[in-house]
Design a protein around this motif. Structure first.
Motif, PDB file in Angstrom:
ATOM      1  N   ASP A  39       0.809  -1.212   0.000  1.00 38.99           N
ATOM      2  CA  ASP A  39       0.000   0.000   0.000  1.00 38.99           C
ATOM      3  C   ASP A  39       0.847   1.268   0.000  1.00 38.99           C
ATOM      4  OD1 ASP A  39      -2.370  -1.462   0.040  1.00 38.99           O
ATOM      5  OD2 ASP A  39      -2.364  -1.570   2.220  1.00 38.99           O
ATOM      6  N   HIS A  40       2.124   1.142   0.406  1.00 34.18           N
ATOM      7  CA  HIS A  40       3.004   2.307   0.483  1.00 34.18           C
ATOM      8  C   HIS A  40       4.417   1.929   0.030  1.00 34.18           C
ATOM      9  CE1 HIS A  40      -0.243   3.286   3.296  1.00 34.18           C
ATOM     10  NE2 HIS A  40       0.009   4.547   2.952  1.00 34.18           N
ATOM     11  N   TYR A  41       5.211   2.940  -0.280  1.00 37.51           N
ATOM     12  CA  TYR A  41       6.624   2.750  -0.595  1.00 37.51           C
ATOM     13  C   TYR A  41       7.408   3.913  -0.001  1.00 37.51           C
ATOM     14  CZ  TYR A  41       6.505   6.372  -4.209  1.00 37.51           C
ATOM     15  OH  TYR A  41       6.413   7.565  -4.864  1.00 37.51           O
ATOM     16  N   LEU A  42       8.738   3.768   0.052  1.00 36.38           N
ATOM     17  CA  LEU A  42       9.601   4.803   0.595  1.00 36.38           C
ATOM     18  C   LEU A  42      10.337   5.503  -0.544  1.00 36.38           C
ATOM     19  CD1 LEU A  42      11.152   2.867   3.619  1.00 36.38           C
ATOM     20  CD2 LEU A  42       9.029   4.207   3.535  1.00 36.38           C
ATOM     21  N   PRO A  43       9.981   6.741  -0.865  1.00 30.99           N
ATOM     22  CA  PRO A  43      10.707   7.481  -1.906  1.00 30.99           C
ATOM     23  C   PRO A  43      12.180   7.654  -1.516  1.00 30.99           C
ATOM     24  CG  PRO A  43       8.656   8.591  -1.347  1.00 30.99           C
ATOM     25  CD  PRO A  43       8.871   7.509  -0.326  1.00 30.99           C
ATOM     26  N   VAL A  44      13.032   7.746  -2.541  1.00 30.31           N
ATOM     27  CA  VAL A  44      14.468   7.896  -2.311  1.00 30.31           C
ATOM     28  C   VAL A  44      14.971   9.165  -2.990  1.00 30.31           C
ATOM     29  CG1 VAL A  44      14.903   5.420  -2.045  1.00 30.31           C
ATOM     30  CG2 VAL A  44      15.039   6.448  -4.321  1.00 30.31           C
ATOM     31  N   ASN A  45      16.146   9.629  -2.555  1.00 37.37           N
ATOM     32  CA  ASN A  45      16.774  10.779  -3.187  1.00 37.37           C
ATOM     33  C   ASN A  45      17.662  10.310  -4.342  1.00 37.37           C
ATOM     34  OD1 ASN A  45      19.232   9.890  -2.087  1.00 37.37           O
ATOM     35  ND2 ASN A  45      19.113  11.304  -0.358  1.00 37.37           N
ATOM     36  N   LYS A  46      18.430  11.205  -4.936  1.00 38.92           N
ATOM     37  CA  LYS A  46      19.276  10.841  -6.083  1.00 38.92           C
ATOM     38  C   LYS A  46      20.331   9.804  -5.728  1.00 38.92           C
ATOM     39  CE  LYS A  46      18.624  15.071  -8.659  1.00 38.92           C
ATOM     40  NZ  LYS A  46      19.246  16.246  -9.266  1.00 38.92           N
ATOM     41  N   GLY A  47      20.713   9.733  -4.454  1.00 39.59           N
ATOM     42  CA  GLY A  47      21.679   8.733  -3.996  1.00 39.59           C
ATOM     43  C   GLY A  47      21.028   7.425  -3.592  1.00 39.59           C
ATOM     44  N   LEU A  48      19.724   7.281  -3.867  1.00 43.00           N
ATOM     45  CA  LEU A  48      18.919   6.092  -3.543  1.00 43.00           C
ATOM     46  C   LEU A  48      18.793   5.861  -2.040  1.00 43.00           C
ATOM     47  CD1 LEU A  48      20.127   3.642  -6.345  1.00 43.00           C
ATOM     48  CD2 LEU A  48      18.119   5.128  -6.334  1.00 43.00           C
ATOM     49  N   ILE A  49      18.850   6.946  -1.269  1.00 48.16           N
ATOM     50  CA  ILE A  49      18.665   6.893   0.179  1.00 48.16           C
ATOM     51  C   ILE A  49      17.227   7.296   0.480  1.00 48.16           C
ATOM     52  CG2 ILE A  49      19.447   7.791   2.413  1.00 48.16           C
ATOM     53  CD1 ILE A  49      21.576   6.183   0.827  1.00 48.16           C
ATOM     54  N   THR A  51      14.061   9.089   1.808  1.00 47.74           N
ATOM     55  CA  THR A  51      13.924  10.475   2.263  1.00 47.74           C
ATOM     56  C   THR A  51      13.266  10.581   3.632  1.00 47.74           C
ATOM     57  OG1 THR A  51      11.764  10.724   1.238  1.00 47.74           O
ATOM     58  CG2 THR A  51      13.702  11.276  -0.119  1.00 47.74           C
ATOM     59  N   GLY A  52      12.651   9.515   4.117  1.00 44.49           N
ATOM     60  CA  GLY A  52      11.904   9.550   5.373  1.00 44.49           C
ATOM     61  C   GLY A  52      10.409   9.671   5.139  1.00 44.49           C
ATOM     62  N   GLU A  53      10.032   9.976   3.911  1.00 46.11           N
ATOM     63  CA  GLU A  53       8.626  10.071   3.537  1.00 46.11           C
ATOM     64  C   GLU A  53       8.069   8.665   3.300  1.00 46.11           C
ATOM     65  OE1 GLU A  53       6.106  12.101  -0.162  1.00 46.11           O
ATOM     66  OE2 GLU A  53       8.261  12.375  -0.021  1.00 46.11           O
ATOM     67  N   VAL A  54       6.784   8.478   3.572  1.00 48.75           N
ATOM     68  CA  VAL A  54       6.073   7.239   3.251  1.00 48.75           C
ATOM     69  C   VAL A  54       4.945   7.631   2.313  1.00 48.75           C
ATOM     70  CG1 VAL A  54       4.735   5.302   4.141  1.00 48.75           C
ATOM     71  CG2 VAL A  54       6.642   6.218   5.490  1.00 48.75           C
ATOM     72  N   ASN A  82      11.926   0.430  -1.552  1.00 50.19           N
ATOM     73  CA  ASN A  82      11.451  -0.312  -0.387  1.00 50.19           C
ATOM     74  C   ASN A  82       9.935  -0.186  -0.356  1.00 50.19           C
ATOM     75  OD1 ASN A  82      10.670  -0.961   2.360  1.00 50.19           O
ATOM     76  ND2 ASN A  82      12.846  -0.882   2.824  1.00 50.19           N
ATOM     77  N   PHE A  83       9.255  -1.324  -0.463  1.00 49.05           N
ATOM     78  CA  PHE A  83       7.798  -1.353  -0.436  1.00 49.05           C
ATOM     79  C   PHE A  83       7.322  -1.734   0.960  1.00 49.05           C
ATOM     80  CE2 PHE A  83       8.729  -1.800  -4.900  1.00 49.05           C
ATOM     81  CZ  PHE A  83       7.734  -1.062  -5.512  1.00 49.05           C
ATOM     82  N   CYS A  84       6.349  -0.988   1.487  1.00 47.95           N
ATOM     83  CA  CYS A  84       5.790  -1.227   2.823  1.00 47.95           C
ATOM     84  C   CYS A  84       4.535  -2.082   2.666  1.00 47.95           C
ATOM     85  CB  CYS A  84       5.454   0.086   3.500  1.00 47.95           C
ATOM     86  SG  CYS A  84       6.846   1.231   3.573  1.00 47.95           S
ATOM     87  N   LEU A  85       4.572  -3.281   3.212  1.00 47.41           N
ATOM     88  CA  LEU A  85       3.482  -4.229   3.035  1.00 47.41           C
ATOM     89  C   LEU A  85       2.386  -4.044   4.063  1.00 47.41           C
ATOM     90  CD1 LEU A  85       5.704  -7.350   2.376  1.00 47.41           C
ATOM     91  CD2 LEU A  85       4.687  -5.820   0.693  1.00 47.41           C
TER      92      LEU A  85
END
Length: 128
Positions: A39-49, A51-54, A82-85
């Motif tokens: 239902d959710h995923y974790l967005p990443v920055n350009k370095g694939l880290i 961001t803390g957002e869900v 990273n997918f949040c199940l």
């Protein structure tokens, strides 16, 4: 997959099982179909880290709740995500499916954890 560790002192263990597959044996993994029940995923920055957002997957580029082609363009092109199940523990159930577009075999991933990560190997070459 089951991984265990035994240590003789306090030790941090961070296990990850990375399976890199092309079920057709030819062509690109980006042509495979993928389903991830998230239902959710974790967005990443350009370095694939992360961001803390869900962010929600529903109706967006990372909505893989039904089989769809991974794709070569757009935000899912890298699919290093990273997918949040769920929020918390769950019973073992199929949470992801990867299907070959040409020959048809598929892999189902059973899981009882809250997250799975999808990783595209940008720098791994077949050697052909």
């Amino acid at each position: 997959m089951e991984i265990n560790a035994t240590t003789d002192q306090l030790t941090i263990c961070n296990f990850a099982g990375h399976s890199y597959v092309n079920l057709d044996g030819t062509g690109s993994i980006l042509d495979h179909q993928l389903c991830i029940k998230a239902d959710h995923y974790l967005p990443v920055n350009k370095g694939l880290i992360p961001t803390g957002e869900v962010s929600p997957t529903a109706g967006g580029a990372f909505d893989f709740n039904h089989l769809r082609t991974i794709g070569r363009d757009g935000p899912t092109q890298g699919l290093d995500t990273n997918f949040c199940l769920s929020l918390g523990n769950r019973t073992v159930q199929t949470v992801a499916t990867l299907k070959a577009p040409i020959t048809g075999p598929y892999i189902e991933l059973p899981n009882d954890r809250a997250r799975i990560a999808s990783v595209r190997c940008r720098h791994i070459h077949s050697g052909r």
